[in-house]
Design a protein around this motif. Structure first.
Motif, PDB file in Angstrom:
ATOM      1  N   ASP A   1       0.810  -1.204   0.000  1.00 30.48           N
ATOM      2  CA  ASP A   1       0.000   0.000   0.000  1.00 30.48           C
ATOM      3  C   ASP A   1       0.854   1.269   0.000  1.00 30.48           C
ATOM      4  N   VAL A   2       1.982   1.212   0.696  1.00 34.40           N
ATOM      5  CA  VAL A   2       2.843   2.386   0.776  1.00 34.40           C
ATOM      6  C   VAL A   2       3.347   2.765  -0.615  1.00 34.40           C
ATOM      7  N   LEU A   3       3.817   1.779  -1.382  1.00 39.14           N
ATOM      8  CA  LEU A   3       4.311   2.091  -2.722  1.00 39.14           C
ATOM      9  C   LEU A   3       3.213   2.642  -3.612  1.00 39.14           C
TER      10      LEU A   3
ATOM     11  N   ASN B   1       0.460   4.278  -2.639  1.00 38.17           N
ATOM     12  CA  ASN B   1       0.059   5.603  -2.176  1.00 38.17           C
ATOM     13  C   ASN B   1       1.153   6.664  -2.358  1.00 38.17           C
ATOM     14  N   LYS B   2       2.383   6.308  -2.119  1.00 43.59           N
ATOM     15  CA  LYS B   2       3.474   7.285  -2.177  1.00 43.59           C
ATOM     16  C   LYS B   2       4.098   7.410  -3.565  1.00 43.59           C
ATOM     17  N   CYS B   3       4.114   6.321  -4.325  1.00 47.34           N
ATOM     18  CA  CYS B   3       4.815   6.323  -5.617  1.00 47.34           C
ATOM     19  C   CYS B   3       3.891   6.191  -6.817  1.00 47.34           C
ATOM     20  N   GLY B   4       2.647   5.854  -6.584  1.00 42.12           N
ATOM     21  CA  GLY B   4       1.682   5.807  -7.671  1.00 42.12           C
ATOM     22  C   GLY B   4       1.651   4.528  -8.480  1.00 42.12           C
TER      23      GLY B   4
END
Length: 79
Positions: free
Chosen positions: A1-3, A5-8
């Protein structure tokens, strides 16, 4: 989820193949916070990469994401 949300991008897309090095002999030093013996680990990194490329011949690029992996870039290119 982090990738996502943060990297698209979503790493679950089938265009990404994520391979861990945790089973490469000697690479467990990373998880232990110890110094990595590059000469000992390098053959395992090269072997793993060759195996992945053999199973997935359509791979066009390799990203060495871990900060411990760039020392193996030349060996991977040479192999």
């Amino acid at each position: 989820d982090v990738l996502l949300n943060k990297c698209g991008f979503d790493v679950e897309e089938n265009r990404f193949l994520i391979v861990g090095c945790q089973n490469v002999p000697g690479f467990d030093a990373v998880a232990k916070g110890e110094a990595v013996d590059h000469a000992y680990v390098q053959p395992g990194i090269v072997k793993l990469t060759k195996e992945v490329l053999q199973r997935n011949p359509r791979i066009n690029a390799i990203l060495l994401e871990c900060t411990e992996l760039p020392p193996y870039a030349d060996a991977l290119r040479a192999s």
